[in-house]
Design a protein around this motif. Structure first.
Motif, PDB file in Angstrom:
ATOM      1  N   MET A   1       0.841  -1.201   0.000  1.00 39.80           N
ATOM      2  CA  MET A   1       0.000   0.000   0.000  1.00 39.80           C
ATOM      3  C   MET A   1       0.877   1.252   0.000  1.00 39.80           C
ATOM      4  N   ASP A   2       0.591   2.160  -0.909  1.00 38.74           N
ATOM      5  CA  ASP A   2       1.376   3.377  -1.032  1.00 38.74           C
ATOM      6  C   ASP A   2       1.118   4.294   0.158  1.00 38.74           C
ATOM      7  N   PRO A   3       2.149   4.606   0.981  1.00 39.14           N
ATOM      8  CA  PRO A   3       1.938   5.462   2.155  1.00 39.14           C
ATOM      9  C   PRO A   3       1.551   6.891   1.802  1.00 39.14           C
ATOM     10  N   LYS A   4       1.750   7.270   0.507  1.00 37.91           N
ATOM     11  CA  LYS A   4       1.406   8.630   0.091  1.00 37.91           C
ATOM     12  C   LYS A   4       0.051   8.693  -0.619  1.00 37.91           C
ATOM     13  N   GLU A   5      -0.632   7.545  -0.712  1.00 38.73           N
ATOM     14  CA  GLU A   5      -1.948   7.510  -1.350  1.00 38.73           C
ATOM     15  C   GLU A   5      -2.939   8.316  -0.516  1.00 38.73           C
ATOM     16  N   THR A   6      -3.744   9.133  -1.183  1.00 37.02           N
ATOM     17  CA  THR A   6      -4.690   9.998  -0.476  1.00 37.02           C
ATOM     18  C   THR A   6      -6.050   9.321  -0.319  1.00 37.02           C
ATOM     19  N   LYS A   7      -6.577   9.384   0.900  1.00 28.24           N
ATOM     20  CA  LYS A   7      -7.923   8.905   1.204  1.00 28.24           C
ATOM     21  C   LYS A   7      -8.721  10.071   1.785  1.00 28.24           C
ATOM     22  N   HIS A   8     -10.040   9.988   1.695  1.00 27.61           N
ATOM     23  CA  HIS A   8     -10.892  11.053   2.216  1.00 27.61           C
ATOM     24  C   HIS A   8     -11.728  10.554   3.392  1.00 27.61           C
ATOM     25  N   VAL A   9     -11.853  11.431   4.383  1.00 28.66           N
ATOM     26  CA  VAL A   9     -12.592  11.111   5.604  1.00 28.66           C
ATOM     27  C   VAL A   9     -13.619  12.210   5.839  1.00 28.66           C
ATOM     28  N   SER A  10     -14.843  11.840   6.146  1.00 28.85           N
ATOM     29  CA  SER A  10     -15.874  12.850   6.400  1.00 28.85           C
ATOM     30  C   SER A  10     -15.587  13.566   7.709  1.00 28.85           C
ATOM     31  N   ALA A  11     -16.057  14.794   7.821  1.00 26.70           N
ATOM     32  CA  ALA A  11     -15.864  15.569   9.055  1.00 26.70           C
ATOM     33  C   ALA A  11     -16.471  14.842  10.245  1.00 26.70           C
ATOM     34  N   GLN A  12     -17.639  14.243  10.046  1.00 26.86           N
ATOM     35  CA  GLN A  12     -18.315  13.527  11.127  1.00 26.86           C
ATOM     36  C   GLN A  12     -17.481  12.338  11.598  1.00 26.86           C
ATOM     37  N   ALA A  13     -16.930  11.577  10.640  1.00 27.46           N
ATOM     38  CA  ALA A  13     -16.101  10.422  11.007  1.00 27.46           C
ATOM     39  C   ALA A  13     -14.825  10.865  11.715  1.00 27.46           C
ATOM     40  N   ALA A  14     -14.238  11.972  11.255  1.00 22.77           N
ATOM     41  CA  ALA A  14     -13.008  12.489  11.880  1.00 22.77           C
ATOM     42  C   ALA A  14     -13.278  12.939  13.317  1.00 22.77           C
ATOM     43  N   GLU A  15     -14.382  13.643  13.518  1.00 23.67           N
ATOM     44  CA  GLU A  15     -14.739  14.091  14.877  1.00 23.67           C
ATOM     45  C   GLU A  15     -15.015  12.919  15.790  1.00 23.67           C
ATOM     46  N   SER A  16     -15.786  11.954  15.303  1.00 25.32           N
ATOM     47  CA  SER A  16     -16.134  10.799  16.114  1.00 25.32           C
ATOM     48  C   SER A  16     -14.889  10.008  16.509  1.00 25.32           C
ATOM     49  N   PHE A  17     -14.001   9.808  15.540  1.00 22.89           N
ATOM     50  CA  PHE A  17     -12.762   9.074  15.807  1.00 22.89           C
ATOM     51  C   PHE A  17     -11.905   9.801  16.837  1.00 22.89           C
ATOM     52  N   THR A  18     -11.719  11.103  16.638  1.00 24.00           N
ATOM     53  CA  THR A  18     -10.867  11.878  17.542  1.00 24.00           C
ATOM     54  C   THR A  18     -11.444  11.903  18.947  1.00 24.00           C
ATOM     55  N   THR A  19     -12.749  12.006  19.071  1.00 25.92           N
ATOM     56  CA  THR A  19     -13.395  11.981  20.382  1.00 25.92           C
ATOM     57  C   THR A  19     -13.156  10.642  21.072  1.00 25.92           C
ATOM     58  N   ARG A  20     -13.225   9.534  20.304  1.00 26.18           N
ATOM     59  CA  ARG A  20     -12.974   8.207  20.891  1.00 26.18           C
ATOM     60  C   ARG A  20     -11.549   8.118  21.441  1.00 26.18           C
ATOM     61  N   ILE A  21     -10.589   8.599  20.650  1.00 31.51           N
ATOM     62  CA  ILE A  21      -9.187   8.557  21.096  1.00 31.51           C
ATOM     63  C   ILE A  21      -9.004   9.375  22.371  1.00 31.51           C
ATOM     64  N   LEU A  22      -9.559  10.575  22.382  1.00 33.13           N
ATOM     65  CA  LEU A  22      -9.377  11.467  23.532  1.00 33.13           C
ATOM     66  C   LEU A  22     -10.015  10.905  24.794  1.00 33.13           C
ATOM     67  N   THR A  23     -11.248  10.462  24.701  1.00 33.34           N
ATOM     68  CA  THR A  23     -11.929   9.942  25.898  1.00 33.34           C
ATOM     69  C   THR A  23     -11.232   8.686  26.406  1.00 33.34           C
ATOM     70  N   ALA A  24     -10.725   7.867  25.498  1.00 36.10           N
ATOM     71  CA  ALA A  24     -10.012   6.658  25.913  1.00 36.10           C
ATOM     72  C   ALA A  24      -8.704   6.984  26.616  1.00 36.10           C
ATOM     73  N   ASN A  25      -8.199   8.188  26.394  1.00 32.49           N
ATOM     74  CA  ASN A  25      -6.974   8.641  27.069  1.00 32.49           C
ATOM     75  C   ASN A  25      -7.266   9.509  28.282  1.00 32.49           C
ATOM     76  N   GLY A  26      -8.514   9.499  28.737  1.00 31.22           N
ATOM     77  CA  GLY A  26      -8.851  10.165  29.995  1.00 31.22           C
ATOM     78  C   GLY A  26      -9.407  11.562  29.890  1.00 31.22           C
ATOM     79  N   VAL A  27      -9.640  12.071  28.668  1.00 32.02           N
ATOM     80  CA  VAL A  27     -10.198  13.412  28.508  1.00 32.02           C
ATOM     81  C   VAL A  27     -11.706  13.351  28.760  1.00 32.02           C
ATOM     82  N   PRO A  28     -12.252  14.189  29.643  1.00 33.17           N
ATOM     83  CA  PRO A  28     -13.701  14.201  29.879  1.00 33.17           C
ATOM     84  C   PRO A  28     -14.468  14.376  28.574  1.00 33.17           C
TER      85      PRO A  28
END
Length: 353
Positions: A1-28
């Motif tokens: 898989m080409d590490p420079k290949e571009t993929k697109h992520v929806s804003a909703q998916a990006a927010e949901s993912f980032t929130t999961r990471i943060l809360t799992a690391n102890g962020v309220p």
């Protein structure tokens, strides 16, 4: 898989993912939602250097105990129009959001509100703080200091931060004025982005560790960024340190720790101002005047080779609208880095459009 290949992520998916990471690391949860929104807003506006790709460095700082994931800022009222927020070494987004919220409240009652934020961390793209004020119908000024990356004019050591300044004003029918800029030729985050993506940089952005111009981002990170306009950019960087560091009681004069350095707390300072736009005239007249300014700027005569003149912040607003439809572009290497963070805490991977 080409590490420079571009993929697109929806804003909703990006927010949901980032929130999961943060809360799992102890962020309220409430704080995680705000941080995620701010980071994704940067990605949507095309300020990819300050978007969710910052998550790995933020999480490393939490793991090393130099950023308090659970910190809740404390606000202290100084005078009717001045307040201070102690960020308590938490995420800069939380302290800045609280500070601008209070500045807006004071401006609504007294016409202007000043808030200083101390003991904070990286605050991301400043335009989101300006947008908070614009949405409340307020003008604003937003300053922050940052870790040393620039020499003072005539010097050779990293001393001043690439410390951005931002300001904004609401309009009527036309686009709001939103300025967000660093005092360097380019934001340092663009160097990190180029290094991450295996790209070169323009030769006038930075010097290497031996003081020579370089197109290699890794060598640039060993040296110094170059200030825009020579002594003018250097002086602006010092000004950011005066208002954000010296005044607030936070680190200054080269002692702010960078967001990619997990060795000690950052101790960043911010300075926020909200101004009621109808202090000297009616609000509708103010908005009409802002609309006129917009039309004069974008309708002015163009130089040879220019197809369109943009208002400050307009390109980012257009990019925001486009990316809401098409998604946010990431290269595979960036997605892999984010998903490694997901694996570390056992949450779902980032969903690709």
């Amino acid at each position: 898989m080409d590490p420079k290949e571009t993929k697109h992520v929806s804003a909703q998916a990006a927010e949901s993912f980032t929130t999961r990471i943060l809360t799992a690391n102890g962020v309220p949860a409430e704080n995680a939602a705000l941080i995620s929104k701010c980071l994704v807003q940067a990605d949507l506006r095309g300020v990819d250097t300050h978007g969710i790709t910052r998550i790995p460095s933020y999480m490393e700082r939490i793991r090393q105990g130099v950023l308090d994931a659970r910190a809740r800022p404390v606000l202290r009222q100084i005078t009717p129009v001045v307040a201070q927020v102690d960020g308590r070494n938490g995420f800069g987004f939380i302290g800045a959001h609280m500070g601008m919220g209070r500045a807006i409240e004071m401006a609504g009652e007294y016409g202007i509100g000043f808030v200083s934020v101390k003991h904070s961390n990286h605050v991301g793209m400043l335009a989101w703080v300006v947008q908070q004020a614009v949405e409340a119908g307020m003008m604003s000024l937003v300053f922050t200091n940052s870790s040393p990356a620039l020499p003072v004019w005539g010097g050779r050591e990293r001393l001043m931060g690439v410390s951005p300044l931002a300001c904004g004003a609401p309009a009527g029918e036309e686009k709001a004025f939103i300025l967000d800029m660093a005092p360097s030729v380019a934001a340092r985050g663009k160097i990190y982005k180029a290094a991450r993506r295996g790209e070169t940089i323009p030769g006038d952005w930075a010097l290497d560790g031996e003081g020579r111009p370089t197109v290699d981002p890794h060598r640039a990170l060993e040296g110094v960024m170059l200030p825009m306009g020579g002594p003018k950019g250097s002086a602006l960087a010092v000004m950011m340190d005066v208002f954000s560091g010296v005044l607030s009681g936070s680190a200054f004069a080269g002692h702010v720790t960078g967001p990619y350095d997990p060795s000690r707390p950052a101790d960043v300072g911010h300075f926020l101002v909200a101004i009621k736009p109808d202090l000297f005239m009616g609000l509708e007249e103010f908005k009409e005047r802002m609309d006129y300014l917009y039309r004069r700027v974008v309708g002015s005569e163009k130089m040879v080779g220019v197809d369109r003149i943009y208002y400050p912040g307009e390109i980012e607003q257009i990019t925001h609208e486009e990316r809401l439809k098409t998604g946010i572009p990431f290269i595979q290497a960036e997605i892999d880095s984010l998903n490694r963070e997901a694996d570390t805490v056992g949450v779902e991977h980032l969903v690709i459009s």
